[in-house]
Enzyme design. Structure first.
Site, PDB file in Angstrom:
ATOM      1  N   THR A  59       0.827  -1.207   0.000  1.00 23.95           N
ATOM      2  CA  THR A  59       0.000   0.000   0.000  1.00 23.95           C
ATOM      3  C   THR A  59       0.859   1.254   0.000  1.00 23.95           C
ATOM      4  OG1 THR A  59      -1.717  -1.206   1.195  1.00 23.95           O
ATOM      5  CG2 THR A  59      -1.910   1.182   1.162  1.00 23.95           C
ATOM      6  N   CYS A  60       1.940   1.235   0.769  1.00 21.30           N
ATOM      7  CA  CYS A  60       2.832   2.394   0.815  1.00 21.30           C
ATOM      8  C   CYS A  60       3.474   2.648  -0.549  1.00 21.30           C
ATOM      9  CB  CYS A  60       3.905   2.193   1.880  1.00 21.30           C
ATOM     10  SG  CYS A  60       3.262   1.950   3.550  1.00 21.30           S
ATOM     11  N   ALA A  61       3.939   1.589  -1.178  1.00 17.90           N
ATOM     12  CA  ALA A  61       4.548   1.709  -2.509  1.00 17.90           C
ATOM     13  C   ALA A  61       3.535   2.230  -3.514  1.00 17.90           C
ATOM     14  CB  ALA A  61       5.111   0.356  -2.948  1.00 17.90           C
ATOM     15  N   SER A  63       0.974   4.194  -2.913  1.00 20.03           N
ATOM     16  CA  SER A  63       0.732   5.623  -2.687  1.00 20.03           C
ATOM     17  C   SER A  63       1.852   6.463  -3.292  1.00 20.03           C
ATOM     18  CB  SER A  63       0.548   5.932  -1.197  1.00 20.03           C
ATOM     19  OG  SER A  63       1.761   5.858  -0.484  1.00 20.03           O
TER      20      SER A  63
END
Length: 165
Positions: A59-61, A63
């Site tokens: 999810t971080c990647a 974003s």
């Protein structure tokens, strides 16, 4: 203190995000070239702070990729992607992904950014990392939008953040 979930399990932050219409707290973060960046380095620019636990998660990647795509089209705006990842890991990710339109910044030295912005996890499996949040700051250093993502594995609301510019 804000309570969010990680796949349904509750975890808490050390505070709450700064209020909309307040002055953004200053920060000292490390860039991928190991230089130190502060809020004043971006004076006169609009900022989107894309804050997350670690670029090494899906999810971080995602974003970072999504804001990288959007940032190319934004005038007088910088997207700062902030985590406690080491600058080397952030740089490696950007190089492998072709990320060039956002700036990666690390809070690894002291964690003060997470503490000052009220988004550091204080318990649970992500203790000490940052919660997934968005903070939008105008050219005058005032906060115009915040989002504390209630479930860590969910993505932020990109459209609302961009609208707040």
């Amino acid at each position: 203190m804000a309570t969010v979930t990680l796949k349904g399990g509750e975890i808490n932050t050390n505070g709450t995000l700064p209020n909309v219409n307040s002055q953004a707290p200053d920060f000292k973060l490390v860039a991928t070239d190991l230089s130190v960046k502060t809020l004043s380095d971006y004076k006169g620019k609009k900022l989107i702070l894309n804050i997350f636990p670690s670029v090494d998660t899906g999810t971080c990647a995602t974003s970072v990729r999504n804001f990288n795509k959007e940032a190319a089209q934004l005038e007088n705006t910088k997207v700062l992607c902030i985590s406690r990842d080491l600058p080397f890991a952030q740089g490696r990710f950007c190089g492998a992904e072709g990320i060039e339109n956002v700036e990666m910044l690390s809070d690894f030295v002291s964690g003060d950014f997470g503490k000052d912005y009220g988004l550091e996890f204080v318990d649970g499996p992500l203790n000490g990392l940052h919660s997934r949040c968005i903070v939008v700051i105008n050219e005058n250093g005032e906060i115009t939008y915040t989002e504390q993502v209630p479930e860590i594995v969910d993505e932020p609301n990109y459209n609302e953040a961009l609208k707040a510019l």
